[in-house]
Design a protein around this motif. Structure first.
Motif, PDB file in Angstrom:
ATOM      1  N   MET A 279     -17.759  31.556  38.595  1.00  0.00           N
ATOM      2  CA  MET A 279     -17.527  31.967  39.986  1.00  0.00           C
ATOM      3  C   MET A 279     -18.710  31.455  40.794  1.00  0.00           C
ATOM      4  SD  MET A 279     -14.655  33.465  40.099  1.00  0.00           S
ATOM      5  CE  MET A 279     -14.656  34.223  41.732  1.00  0.00           C
ATOM      6  N   VAL A 280     -18.424  30.738  41.862  1.00  0.00           N
ATOM      7  CA  VAL A 280     -19.505  30.168  42.664  1.00  0.00           C
ATOM      8  C   VAL A 280     -19.344  30.542  44.134  1.00  0.00           C
ATOM      9  CG1 VAL A 280     -19.914  28.176  41.146  1.00  0.00           C
ATOM     10  CG2 VAL A 280     -18.238  27.990  43.001  1.00  0.00           C
ATOM     11  N   LYS A 281     -20.493  30.538  44.802  1.00  0.00           N
ATOM     12  CA  LYS A 281     -20.477  30.734  46.246  1.00  0.00           C
ATOM     13  C   LYS A 281     -20.740  29.369  46.877  1.00  0.00           C
ATOM     14  CE  LYS A 281     -22.749  34.251  48.509  1.00  0.00           C
ATOM     15  NZ  LYS A 281     -24.031  34.812  49.004  1.00  0.00           N
ATOM     16  N   VAL A 282     -19.810  28.916  47.701  1.00  0.00           N
ATOM     17  CA  VAL A 282     -19.960  27.610  48.344  1.00  0.00           C
ATOM     18  C   VAL A 282     -20.492  27.832  49.754  1.00  0.00           C
ATOM     19  CG1 VAL A 282     -18.759  25.514  49.098  1.00  0.00           C
ATOM     20  CG2 VAL A 282     -18.021  26.697  47.013  1.00  0.00           C
ATOM     21  N   ILE A 283     -21.663  27.271  50.014  1.00  0.00           N
ATOM     22  CA  ILE A 283     -22.270  27.461  51.331  1.00  0.00           C
ATOM     23  C   ILE A 283     -22.198  26.133  52.080  1.00  0.00           C
ATOM     24  CG2 ILE A 283     -24.362  28.227  52.561  1.00  0.00           C
ATOM     25  CD1 ILE A 283     -25.214  29.488  49.780  1.00  0.00           C
ATOM     26  N   ALA A 284     -21.250  26.046  53.000  1.00  0.00           N
ATOM     27  CA  ALA A 284     -21.069  24.831  53.802  1.00  0.00           C
ATOM     28  C   ALA A 284     -21.615  25.119  55.203  1.00  0.00           C
ATOM     29  CB  ALA A 284     -19.592  24.479  53.853  1.00  0.00           C
ATOM     30  N   PRO A 285     -21.842  24.068  56.024  1.00  0.00           N
ATOM     31  CA  PRO A 285     -22.435  24.311  57.342  1.00  0.00           C
ATOM     32  C   PRO A 285     -21.630  25.319  58.176  1.00  0.00           C
ATOM     33  CG  PRO A 285     -22.296  21.953  56.905  1.00  0.00           C
ATOM     34  CD  PRO A 285     -21.603  22.639  55.778  1.00  0.00           C
ATOM     35  N   ASP A 286     -20.296  25.276  58.089  1.00  0.00           N
ATOM     36  CA  ASP A 286     -19.490  26.127  58.972  1.00  0.00           C
ATOM     37  C   ASP A 286     -18.832  27.305  58.266  1.00  0.00           C
ATOM     38  OD1 ASP A 286     -18.174  24.286  57.468  1.00  0.00           O
ATOM     39  OD2 ASP A 286     -16.594  23.876  58.929  1.00  0.00           O
ATOM     40  N   THR A 287     -18.939  27.383  56.958  1.00  0.00           N
ATOM     41  CA  THR A 287     -18.249  28.474  56.252  1.00  0.00           C
ATOM     42  C   THR A 287     -18.895  28.750  54.884  1.00  0.00           C
ATOM     43  OG1 THR A 287     -16.194  28.988  55.061  1.00  0.00           O
ATOM     44  CG2 THR A 287     -16.552  26.716  55.557  1.00  0.00           C
ATOM     45  N   THR A 288     -18.708  29.953  54.429  1.00  0.00           N
ATOM     46  CA  THR A 288     -19.178  30.321  53.086  1.00  0.00           C
ATOM     47  C   THR A 288     -18.035  31.034  52.384  1.00  0.00           C
ATOM     48  OG1 THR A 288     -21.464  30.560  53.768  1.00  0.00           O
ATOM     49  CG2 THR A 288     -20.825  31.793  51.846  1.00  0.00           C
ATOM     50  N   TYR A 289     -17.755  30.659  51.156  1.00  0.00           N
ATOM     51  CA  TYR A 289     -16.703  31.366  50.425  1.00  0.00           C
ATOM     52  C   TYR A 289     -17.007  31.387  48.942  1.00  0.00           C
ATOM     53  CZ  TYR A 289     -15.110  26.531  49.791  1.00  0.00           C
ATOM     54  OH  TYR A 289     -15.051  25.192  49.500  1.00  0.00           O
ATOM     55  N   VAL A 290     -16.286  32.281  48.274  1.00  0.00           N
ATOM     56  CA  VAL A 290     -16.482  32.439  46.834  1.00  0.00           C
ATOM     57  C   VAL A 290     -15.224  31.942  46.131  1.00  0.00           C
ATOM     58  CG1 VAL A 290     -16.612  34.199  45.020  1.00  0.00           C
ATOM     59  CG2 VAL A 290     -18.115  34.349  47.002  1.00  0.00           C
ATOM     60  N   GLY A 291     -15.389  31.356  44.966  1.00  0.00           N
ATOM     61  CA  GLY A 291     -14.215  30.901  44.223  1.00  0.00           C
ATOM     62  C   GLY A 291     -14.607  30.504  42.817  1.00  0.00           C
ATOM     63  N   LYS A 292     -13.600  30.084  42.055  1.00  0.00           N
ATOM     64  CA  LYS A 292     -13.885  29.672  40.675  1.00  0.00           C
ATOM     65  C   LYS A 292     -13.951  28.147  40.605  1.00  0.00           C
ATOM     66  CE  LYS A 292     -12.411  30.369  35.970  1.00  0.00           C
ATOM     67  NZ  LYS A 292     -11.389  30.810  35.045  1.00  0.00           N
ATOM     68  N   ALA A 293     -15.063  27.641  40.053  1.00  0.00           N
ATOM     69  CA  ALA A 293     -15.211  26.190  39.906  1.00  0.00           C
ATOM     70  C   ALA A 293     -14.306  25.744  38.766  1.00  0.00           C
ATOM     71  CB  ALA A 293     -16.662  25.837  39.606  1.00  0.00           C
ATOM     72  N   LEU A 294     -13.229  25.022  39.104  1.00  0.00           N
ATOM     73  CA  LEU A 294     -12.240  24.677  38.086  1.00  0.00           C
ATOM     74  C   LEU A 294     -12.598  23.394  37.341  1.00  0.00           C
ATOM     75  CD1 LEU A 294      -8.846  25.312  39.940  1.00  0.00           C
ATOM     76  CD2 LEU A 294     -10.024  26.820  38.328  1.00  0.00           C
ATOM     77  N   ASP A 295     -12.945  22.370  38.114  1.00  0.00           N
ATOM     78  CA  ASP A 295     -13.149  21.052  37.489  1.00  0.00           C
ATOM     79  C   ASP A 295     -13.779  20.125  38.521  1.00  0.00           C
ATOM     80  OD1 ASP A 295     -13.058  19.025  35.628  1.00  0.00           O
ATOM     81  OD2 ASP A 295     -10.877  18.806  35.629  1.00  0.00           O
ATOM     82  N   ILE A 296     -14.143  18.926  38.079  1.00  0.00           N
ATOM     83  CA  ILE A 296     -14.415  17.864  39.046  1.00  0.00           C
ATOM     84  C   ILE A 296     -13.277  16.863  38.904  1.00  0.00           C
ATOM     85  CG2 ILE A 296     -16.934  17.986  39.349  1.00  0.00           C
ATOM     86  CD1 ILE A 296     -17.159  15.794  37.178  1.00  0.00           C
ATOM     87  N   ASN A 297     -12.855  16.271  40.019  1.00  0.00           N
ATOM     88  CA  ASN A 297     -11.783  15.270  39.913  1.00  0.00           C
ATOM     89  C   ASN A 297     -12.371  13.891  39.642  1.00  0.00           C
ATOM     90  OD1 ASN A 297     -12.664  14.196  42.302  1.00  0.00           O
ATOM     91  ND2 ASN A 297     -11.001  15.021  43.545  1.00  0.00           N
ATOM     92  N   GLU A 298     -11.536  12.864  39.639  1.00  0.00           N
ATOM     93  CA  GLU A 298     -12.055  11.546  39.224  1.00  0.00           C
ATOM     94  C   GLU A 298     -13.051  10.964  40.215  1.00  0.00           C
ATOM     95  OE1 GLU A 298      -7.987   9.652  40.817  1.00  0.00           O
ATOM     96  OE2 GLU A 298      -8.353  11.421  39.620  1.00  0.00           O
ATOM     97  N   ASP A 299     -13.089  11.560  41.434  1.00  0.00           N
ATOM     98  CA  ASP A 299     -14.089  11.107  42.407  1.00  0.00           C
ATOM     99  C   ASP A 299     -15.378  11.917  42.331  1.00  0.00           C
ATOM    100  OD1 ASP A 299     -12.376   9.152  43.469  1.00  0.00           O
ATOM    101  OD2 ASP A 299     -11.331  10.690  44.635  1.00  0.00           O
TER     102      ASP A 299
END
Ligand code: ADP
Length: 331
Positions: A279-299
Motif C-alpha cells: 500500500m503506497v501513498k502517492v504524493i503528486a503536485p495536485d493530489t495525494t492518494y493511497v492505493g496498492k502498487a500492483l506492477d510496473i508496465n513495459e514503460d
C-alpha cells in the motif's frame, strides 16, 4: 606509467624496488620514475624512498583514485574515460559538461564529495567527503527519449545487485529511483537527459551510495530515513571495488537492453522491488492518494490501484511515494 609503477611496488611491498630496476623494467629514465613517484605521493600514496634500496609502497589512500579504479575495472568500455575530483557541485553537472564537449559513450565522473548533490524535484543529496560513492555515467543510447526514464530502473538493478553482493546486505528497490536497506534510504539515483525530437543526445545517470556515513554526520532531518552499507554489511566495503562492481553490472545490463530491449531488465527490477504489492501513498503536485502498487508496465510506469478500484498510472517525474502504513515506516 603511474599505474605500472604502482603495480610493481604493490607486488614487491614490503620489499623496496630500486629506481634503476623500475626504470629498466619500464624503459624510461630514473628521473621519469622519480617524477611519477612524486605525483603519486601528491595523490596520497605513501611511498618511502630508502637510501640505496629504493621505493617502498607503505600505504594506499582510501580514495577513489583513477589508477585504483582502473586496476579493478573489468568493463569493456564503460568508465574507460573517467574524471575524478576531490570535490564538485554535482557529478551529474560534471558529466553534462563533458557530454556537451563530446566525451565518449560510457564516460564516468566520480567525486569524493558533492557540495550540491541533487535528488529529483531539486531536492538535495547529502554527499560528504570520502563516505560514499557519488558518481555519474554518460550514456548515448540509441533508443527514443520516452525510454530514458527506464535508465533509472536499469541503474537501480545494477546497483542493488552490487550492494547485495556484500554479506549481510539485503537491499531492495523502491520505485522509481531509490534503494532501501531495512526500509531506509541507502541509494538515490537521478537520471537526466539531453534530447531533441525523437533522438537522445545523451543520458546522465547519477548515483549516490551511502557507504560509511557516520550517524553523527548525517543531517538530523535524515537521521531516521538514511542508512549506510557499513551499518549492515558483515564485511569491510572497499569503495573502489564497489564502484567497479556497479559499473560492470551496468555495462552488462545496458548491453542486454541494446540487444533485447528493456523487458529482461524490468523482470529483474520486479524481483528486487520492495514497492510492488504494498500500500503506497502517492504524493503528486495536485493530489495525494493511497492505493496498492500492483506492477510496473513495459514503460516502467507504476500502476496503483486506488481505493475506488480504478488503476492510476504513476509517472516517475513528479511524484513521491511513501508507505501508506504511516509511523516508523516512512517508505
Ligand atoms: P524521494 O524520496 O521523494 O524519491 P529523491 O529521490 O528526490 O526523493 O531524493 C532526495 C531526498 O533524499 C532528499 O529530499 C532527502 O530527504 C533524502 N536524502 C538526501 N541525501 C541523502 C542521503 N545521503 N541518504 C539518504 N537520504 C538522503
Amino acid at each position: 606509467m603511474r599505474g605500472k609503477i604502482l603495480n610493481i611496488l604493490r607486488a614487491s611491498a614490503p620489499e623496496p624496488v630500486s629506481g634503476e630496476e623500475l626504470a629498466s623494467k619500464l624503459g624510461v629514465s630514473r628521473t621519469a620514475i622519480w617524477k611519477n613517484i612524486q605525483a603519486l605521493k601528491e595523490e596520497g600514496y605513501q611511498i618511502a624512498a630508502l637510501t640505496k634500496k629504493g621505493y617502498v609502497l607503505e600505504n594506499i589512500p582510501d580514495k577513489l583514485l583513477p589508477v585504483e579504479i582502473a586496476q579493478q575495472l573489468k568493463t569493456k568500455w564503460l568508465g574507460h574515460e573517467l574524471h575524478y575530483v576531490d570535490s564538485t557541485g554535482s557529478t551529474n553537472a560534471m558529466c553534462k559538461t563533458y557530454a556537451n564537449e563530446g566525451c565518449t559513450d560510457g564516460t564516468v565522473c566520480v567525486a569524493e564529495e558533492q557540495t550540491g548533490g541533487r535528488g529529483r524535484l531539486s531536492r538535495g543529496w547529502f554527499s560528504p567527503a570520502g563516505k560514499g560513492l557519488w558518481f555519474s555515467v554518460v550514456l548515448e543510447p540509441p533508443f527514443l527519449p520516452e525510454e530514458a526514464p527506464k535508465c533509472t530502473l536499469l541503474a537501480a538493478v545494477a546497483v542493488v545487485k552490487a550492494v547485495n553482493s556484500y554479506k549481510g546486505v539485503h537491499a531492495a528497490i523502491k520505485w522509481p529511483n531509490d534503494i532501501l536497506l531495512d526500509g531506509k534510504k541507502l541509494v538515490g539515483i537521478l537520471t537526466e537527459m539531453s534530447a531533441e525530437f525523437g533522438h537522445i543526445n545523451y543520458v546522465v545517470i547519477g548515483t549516490g551510495i551511502n557507504v560509511c556515513v557516520p550517524k553523527e554526520m548525517v543531517p538530523p532531518e535524515l537521521r531516521d530515513s538514511a542508512i549506510s552499507l557499513a551499518d549492515k554489511a558483515k564485511e569491510p566495503i572497499n569503495r573502489v571495488e564497489l564502484l567497479a562492481k556497479v559499473l560492470a553490472n551496468l555495462e552488462e545490463l545496458y548491453e542486454i537492453v541494446l540487444k533485447q530491449g528493456f523487458k529482461p531488465i524490468l523482470a529483474l527490477w520486479r524481483n528486487y522491488s520492495t514497492t510492488l504489492g504494498k500500500m503506497v501513498k502517492v504524493i503528486a503536485p495536485d493530489t495525494t492518494y493511497v492505493g496498492k502498487a500492483l506492477d510496473i508496465n513495459e514503460d516502467g510506469i507504476l500502476l496503483v490501484q486506488k481505493e475506488d478500484g480504478t488503476i492510476a498510472e504513476v509517472l516517475a517525474g513528479d511524484v513521491s511515494i511513501r508507505s501508506a502504513l504511516g509511523k516508523g515506516n516512512k517508505y
